[in-house]
Design a protein around this motif. Structure first.
Motif, short mmCIF file in Angstrom:
data_model
loop_
_atom_site.label_atom_id
_atom_site.label_comp_id
_atom_site.label_asym_id
_atom_site.label_seq_id
_atom_site.Cartn_x
_atom_site.Cartn_y
_atom_site.Cartn_z
N ARG A 24 27.29 18.21 -57.91
CA ARG A 24 27.90 17.39 -57.21
C ARG A 24 27.59 16.95 -55.78
NH1 ARG A 24 32.76 20.41 -54.14
NH2 ARG A 24 31.30 22.12 -53.28
N SER A 25 27.93 15.94 -55.03
CA SER A 25 28.04 15.55 -53.71
C SER A 25 29.09 15.39 -53.11
CB SER A 25 27.15 14.14 -53.40
OG SER A 25 25.71 14.32 -54.36
N ARG A 26 29.28 15.86 -51.89
CA ARG A 26 30.57 15.97 -51.14
C ARG A 26 29.79 15.08 -49.92
NH1 ARG A 26 33.82 20.88 -49.65
NH2 ARG A 26 35.38 19.27 -49.24
N GLY A 27 30.67 14.08 -49.35
CA GLY A 27 30.31 13.26 -48.46
C GLY A 27 31.45 12.73 -47.61
N TYR A 28 31.03 11.94 -46.45
CA TYR A 28 32.13 11.35 -45.62
C TYR A 28 31.38 9.94 -45.25
CZ TYR A 28 29.44 12.38 -41.55
OH TYR A 28 28.52 12.55 -40.59
N PHE A 29 32.41 8.97 -45.13
CA PHE A 29 32.07 7.64 -44.75
C PHE A 29 32.77 7.25 -43.48
CE2 PHE A 29 31.42 7.55 -49.26
CZ PHE A 29 30.07 7.06 -49.35
N HIS A 30 32.28 6.79 -42.26
CA HIS A 30 32.58 6.77 -41.13
C HIS A 30 33.05 5.14 -40.69
CE1 HIS A 30 32.43 8.06 -36.68
NE2 HIS A 30 33.80 7.63 -36.96
N PHE A 31 34.31 4.71 -40.17
CA PHE A 31 34.65 3.51 -40.09
C PHE A 31 35.03 3.53 -38.48
CE2 PHE A 31 35.10 4.01 -44.56
CZ PHE A 31 34.56 2.80 -44.91
N LYS A 32 34.31 2.84 -37.57
CA LYS A 32 34.72 3.06 -36.14
C LYS A 32 35.66 1.49 -35.88
CE LYS A 32 31.12 5.62 -34.46
NZ LYS A 32 29.91 5.84 -33.31
N GLU A 33 36.47 1.71 -34.88
CA GLU A 33 37.11 0.54 -34.21
C GLU A 33 38.06 0.03 -35.37
OE1 GLU A 33 34.20 -2.02 -32.28
OE2 GLU A 33 33.43 -0.30 -30.91
N VAL A 34 38.82 0.61 -35.76
CA VAL A 34 39.87 0.25 -36.65
C VAL A 34 41.06 0.03 -35.86
CG1 VAL A 34 38.73 0.99 -38.80
CG2 VAL A 34 40.46 2.56 -37.66
N PRO A 35 42.10 -0.97 -36.39
CA PRO A 35 43.37 -1.20 -35.65
C PRO A 35 44.11 0.04 -35.74
CG PRO A 35 43.44 -2.48 -37.60
CD PRO A 35 42.08 -1.95 -37.45
N PRO A 36 45.13 0.14 -34.53
CA PRO A 36 46.20 1.08 -34.94
C PRO A 36 47.32 0.73 -35.83
CG PRO A 36 46.32 0.15 -32.60
CD PRO A 36 45.11 -0.34 -33.31
N GLY A 37 47.97 1.71 -36.19
CA GLY A 37 49.29 1.43 -36.89
C GLY A 37 48.87 1.08 -38.29
#
Length: 159
Positions: free
Chosen positions: A119-132
């Motif tokens: 298996r693989s476990r991982g993450y993807f990062h998203f910056k500067e997304v709107p609040p709420g």
């Protein structure tokens, strides 16, 4: 002459032992995770910004992928996923998209994963997304293969 032969035999024994240990390490590496993502998830849970996803695996290019959870702190989104398939290669998609409840779509700016033989476990990062943001859809489509996971962020309130 006999002393040289004994020295040569001892050198050969040590060389074989070192080679055996080296091969044992190389063989065991595909069966162990290289770093632990659980530490980051525990910290996000303690801060109240982790949203657990109870999702089933979906097939994507003969791999099984699942959304594990999302971290949303009103500024950025981190998507945690698991992929399963036997073999030494990556089991997660190369990229994913996140579409918010307002219709805005974001592409991951980075991430990382740990892969073992199963298996693989991982993450993807998203910056500067709107609040709420109240909910997101994690998805991707390529060459008529696709996956899609919906997750509610319960208002996106980290408190």
């Amino acid at each position: 002459m006999r002393k040289k032969a004994i020295t040569l035999l001892r050198f050969s024994e040590w060389t074989l032992l070192i080679l055996f240990i080296g091969f044992a390490v190389l063989i065991s590496l595909p069966f162990s995770d290289m770093f632990n993502i659980d530490k980051d998830i525990r910290q996000a849970k303690s801060e109240g910004v982790y949203f657990d996803a109870d999702m089933h695996f979906q097939t994507y290019f003969d791999k099984s992928v699942r959304l594990d959870g999302v971290v949303y702190n009103q500024k950025e989104i981190i998507v945690y996923m698991t992929g399963k398939q036997l073999g030494p290669y990556g089991k997660l998609p190369n990229k994913i998209l996140v579409t918010t409840d307002s219709g805005a779509t974001f592409e991951s700016l980075g991430g990382g994963n740990t892969t073992n033989a199963f298996r693989s476990r991982g993450y993807f990062h998203f910056k500067e997304v709107p609040p709420g943001i109240k909910s997101i859809t994690v998805h991707n489509e390529a060459y008529s293969e696709s996956f899609s996971f919906n997750i509610a962020l319960q208002g996106g309130d980290p408190s």
